[in-house]
Write an enzyme that holds these catalytic residues in place. Structure first.
Site, PDB file in Angstrom:
ATOM      1  N   GLU A  37      -0.885   4.200  22.692  1.00  0.00           N
ATOM      2  CA  GLU A  37      -1.260   4.110  21.284  1.00  0.00           C
ATOM      3  C   GLU A  37      -1.569   2.669  20.889  1.00  0.00           C
ATOM      4  OE1 GLU A  37       0.433   5.061  16.836  1.00  0.00           O
ATOM      5  OE2 GLU A  37       1.532   3.841  18.257  1.00  0.00           O
ATOM      6  N   ASN A  38      -0.725   1.739  21.313  1.00  0.00           N
ATOM      7  CA  ASN A  38      -0.937   0.339  20.949  1.00  0.00           C
ATOM      8  C   ASN A  38      -2.206  -0.227  21.570  1.00  0.00           C
ATOM      9  OD1 ASN A  38       1.272  -0.816  19.222  1.00  0.00           O
ATOM     10  ND2 ASN A  38       2.531   0.170  20.773  1.00  0.00           N
ATOM     11  N   GLY A  97       4.451   4.341  15.819  1.00  0.00           N
ATOM     12  CA  GLY A  97       4.453   4.110  14.376  1.00  0.00           C
ATOM     13  C   GLY A  97       5.517   3.144  13.901  1.00  0.00           C
ATOM     14  N   GLU A  98       5.988   2.239  14.786  1.00  0.00           N
ATOM     15  CA  GLU A  98       7.056   1.316  14.368  1.00  0.00           C
ATOM     16  C   GLU A  98       6.586   0.399  13.242  1.00  0.00           C
ATOM     17  OE1 GLU A  98      10.100  -2.098  16.086  1.00  0.00           O
ATOM     18  OE2 GLU A  98       9.289  -0.601  17.464  1.00  0.00           O
ATOM     19  N   ARG A  99       5.327  -0.002  13.268  1.00  0.00           N
ATOM     20  CA  ARG A  99       4.811  -0.877  12.209  1.00  0.00           C
ATOM     21  C   ARG A  99       4.890  -0.157  10.858  1.00  0.00           C
ATOM     22  NH1 ARG A  99      -0.398  -1.610  10.119  1.00  0.00           N
ATOM     23  NH2 ARG A  99      -0.745  -3.662   9.176  1.00  0.00           N
ATOM     24  N   ARG A 100       4.504   1.118  10.828  1.00  0.00           N
ATOM     25  CA  ARG A 100       4.594   1.899   9.585  1.00  0.00           C
ATOM     26  C   ARG A 100       6.048   2.077   9.157  1.00  0.00           C
ATOM     27  NH1 ARG A 100       1.581   6.641  12.097  1.00  0.00           N
ATOM     28  NH2 ARG A 100       1.439   5.243  13.869  1.00  0.00           N
ATOM     29  N   SER A 107       0.829  -1.207   0.000  1.00  0.00           N
ATOM     30  CA  SER A 107       0.000   0.000   0.000  1.00  0.00           C
ATOM     31  C   SER A 107       0.863   1.256   0.000  1.00  0.00           C
ATOM     32  CB  SER A 107      -0.913  -0.007   1.228  1.00  0.00           C
ATOM     33  OG  SER A 107      -1.609   1.215   1.350  1.00  0.00           O
ATOM     34  N   GLY A 148       2.098   5.833  -0.915  1.00  0.00           N
ATOM     35  CA  GLY A 148       2.913   6.572   0.032  1.00  0.00           C
ATOM     36  C   GLY A 148       2.405   6.340   1.445  1.00  0.00           C
ATOM     37  N   GLN A 191      -0.264   8.225   7.014  1.00  0.00           N
ATOM     38  CA  GLN A 191      -0.258   8.694   8.404  1.00  0.00           C
ATOM     39  C   GLN A 191       1.173   8.842   8.902  1.00  0.00           C
ATOM     40  OE1 GLN A 191      -2.247   6.090  11.126  1.00  0.00           O
ATOM     41  NE2 GLN A 191      -2.072   7.490  12.867  1.00  0.00           N
TER      42      GLN A 191
END
Length: 291
Positions: free
Chosen positions: A119-120, A85-88, A60, A65, A68
């Site tokens: 956040e998680n 945002g570690e996954r991103r 994706s 791009g 978020q």
């Protein structure tokens, strides 16, 4: 100018996730940061990242791009650490990006861990054991009571206590919960058994027979209520609890309170009581069906 830090009592996760009430400051604009200058947070509470989901997100990102931005803090000149945002970030590495859109904030180590945890939890990205370990780390690192932690992250103290109790389960059961072989309901039921070997025995039965939480609760209630019936402590590797579960299975199968007795030599008998001739006929029909 950054807001002055205020107590976050009673605000809940929605207030905390804005980070306005934490000791943070920095630009509210989005910066393009080189991936080579970014490092993960070593205290990130999330430890499992689904590789298939990461590949889908990377695809994706290649097409559209990164929509978020992630949130970073500057740890030294041109060096940044991920707050959220570690996954991103990981998916962007797979996608081959050179830079990432990011908010850069100032935050203490304590704030970073709190923000990552909050956040998680809000995104439901953590499993129960990861949440429990994160709670325990915050308590140990910053000398917090459960009550103080409750105030800091907007979770009820009883909820925090329930998660922390999971860390008392045998490691194999914790891994099963982490790997989603069982869920939180199963784990909470197992905690009502005091003996770790009994917990493991019931856990193995849950996995083998795919017991529901309700069925697990029934089995454990039976184990806690019933007394041993002349069953030796060990016979051919079995435990009294295993015989109790067998007795429970037989009672459920025949719809009658099955008796189970065995002496030290392993000899014994199983009895199936009946209340009337009609009840006896019903039991006979069960045996006929088995044939």
């Amino acid at each position: 100018m950054a807001k002055q830090a205020k107590p976050a009592l009673g605000k809940g996760l929605n207030a905390l996730i804005t980070m306005d009430d934490l000791n943070t400051s920095g630009s509210s604009s989005i910066n393009e940061i080189e991936l080579s200058k970014i490092s993960p947070n070593p205290d990130q509470p999330r430890t499992i990242f689904d590789e298939e989901a990461l590949e889908e997100l990377a695809a994706s990102i290649r097409a559209l791009g990164l929509v978020q931005p992630i949130t970073l803090r500057e740890v030294s000149k041109d060096k940044y650490q991920i707050i959220s945002g570690e996954r991103r970030y990981r998916a962007s590495l797979k996608a081959g990006l050179q830079t990432l859109p990011a908010y850069v904030k100032k935050a203490t180590d304590e704030n970073v861990m709190e923000m990552a945890l909050i956040e998680n939890i809000q995104r439901e990205d953590l499993n129960a054991i990861e949440i429990a370990l994160a709670f325990q780390t915050l308590i140990d690192t910053y000398k917090l009571t459960q009550e103080k932690l409750s105030e800091r992250i907007g979770k009820k103290r009883a909820t925090i206590a329930n998660f922390l109790r999971l860390l008392k389960l045998p490691a194999e059961i914790q891994m099963g919960l982490k790997d989603k072989k069982i869920d939180m309901g199963h784990a909470k039921s197992l905690l009502s058994l005091e003996d770790p070997s009994t917990q493991l025995m019931v856990y193995e039965q849950i996995i083998e027979h795919n017991f529901s939480v309700r069925r697990t609760e029934e089995i454990i209630r039976s184990l806690n209520e019933e007394q041993p019936e002349n069953i030796p402590l060990k016979k051919k590797g079995r435990t009294p609890e295993e015989y109790k579960i067998l007795k429970k299975h037989l009672s459920d199968f025949f719809g009658s309170k099955v008796g189970f007795n065995m002496n030290e030599k392993g000899a014994g008998k199983i009895t199936i009581p009946f209340q009337s001739t009609d009840d006896l006929e019903r039991i006979i029909q069960i045996f006929d069906a088995i044939k």
